[in-house]
Design an enzyme around this catalytic site. Structure first.
Site, PDB file in Angstrom:
ATOM      1  N   SER A  65      18.341  22.229  35.081  1.00 44.00           N
ATOM      2  CA  SER A  65      18.360  23.524  34.118  1.00 44.00           C
ATOM      3  C   SER A  65      17.373  23.695  33.173  1.00 44.00           C
ATOM      4  O   SER A  65      16.362  23.653  33.764  1.00 44.00           O
ATOM      5  CB  SER A  65      19.659  23.654  33.815  1.00 44.00           C
ATOM      6  OG  SER A  65      20.663  24.112  34.834  1.00 44.00           O
ATOM      7  N   HIS A  70      14.181  27.624  19.598  1.00 38.37           N
ATOM      8  CA  HIS A  70      13.446  28.659  18.788  1.00 38.37           C
ATOM      9  C   HIS A  70      13.651  28.646  17.337  1.00 38.37           C
ATOM     10  O   HIS A  70      14.878  28.386  16.933  1.00 38.37           O
ATOM     11  CB  HIS A  70      14.202  29.929  19.480  1.00 38.37           C
ATOM     12  CG  HIS A  70      14.325  30.475  20.689  1.00 38.37           C
ATOM     13  ND1 HIS A  70      13.203  30.390  21.530  1.00 38.37           N
ATOM     14  CD2 HIS A  70      15.300  30.386  21.562  1.00 38.37           C
ATOM     15  CE1 HIS A  70      13.470  30.486  22.758  1.00 38.37           C
ATOM     16  NE2 HIS A  70      14.767  30.525  22.964  1.00 38.37           N
ATOM     17  N   CYS A  85      22.847  20.682  34.715  1.00 34.38           N
ATOM     18  CA  CYS A  85      23.936  20.834  35.872  1.00 34.38           C
ATOM     19  C   CYS A  85      24.263  19.225  35.949  1.00 34.38           C
ATOM     20  O   CYS A  85      23.636  18.179  35.827  1.00 34.38           O
ATOM     21  CB  CYS A  85      22.844  21.069  37.126  1.00 34.38           C
ATOM     22  SG  CYS A  85      23.498  20.764  38.596  1.00 34.38           S
TER      23      CYS A  85
END
Lengths: 118, 118
Positions: A65, A70, A85
């Site tokens: 995944s 940020h 996953c």
């Protein structure tokens, strides 16, 4: 439908950006790449955007995944997603290990964390 | 600390992959790029990985955070994250518009959705 995806949604409030400033971004990237590998995850590629000193957006695609980071140094704020996953293997501990490493780097005064099972 | 980030965490269960198969990925990419633009968001770049027919991982970096789409056609399963920052402008409706477009494309029999305010 089985729920076998682990998504760590973490918000780091009042981070120590002066600490981060002392470190080189290339070093952080290399360390995270190593962490991904030793934690049995596979990095497919990434996109990194530099806004200005310590302000960046980084998305890393994994075979399992993704990871995203940020930063908003003007708000002393960093948000992190580690989404894995667990279809073939339980990677929850891998996600936790990467979270812990970033936690030790960011030295936030407050952390909001949710672990979502998808 | 204000909470001004909107994160749509959506899981599409029992998707119509035969419908998606009829469409070209390049068309989907172009449409999403257009949607990002007309919804006042800024695409910085992306990383796309193709596994096999209809199985892909795609992370899109935005100036406002990111979008990610991971597909598991063998499970008829798609997971979507649309994460936007609302510091300068409220982009919640933009996130919702992109979600609605993808919802209409995936034709899932069941959708699990959480909207997280970060």
């Amino acid at each position: 439908m089985i729920t076998c995806w682990t998504h760590i949604v973490a918000d780091f409030i009042d981070c120590n950006f002066s600490k981060i400033s002392q470190l080189k971004m290339e070093w952080i990237k290399e360390e995270i790449s190593k962490l991904i590998k030793i934690n049995w995850l596979t990095e497919l590629g990434n996109f990194y955007h530099y806004f200005w000193e310590d302000a960046f957006t980084w998305v890393i695609a994994l075979a399992e995944s993704h990871i995203s980071i940020h930063t908003w140094p003007e708000l002393k704020y960093v948000t992190l997603d580690i989404y894995v996953c667990n279809v073939t293997k339980d990677h929850s501990d891998s996600a936790k290990n990467i979270f812990e490493w970033l936690k030790s780097l960011l030295l936030a005064k407050e952390i909001k964390i949710q672990v979502i099972k998808r």
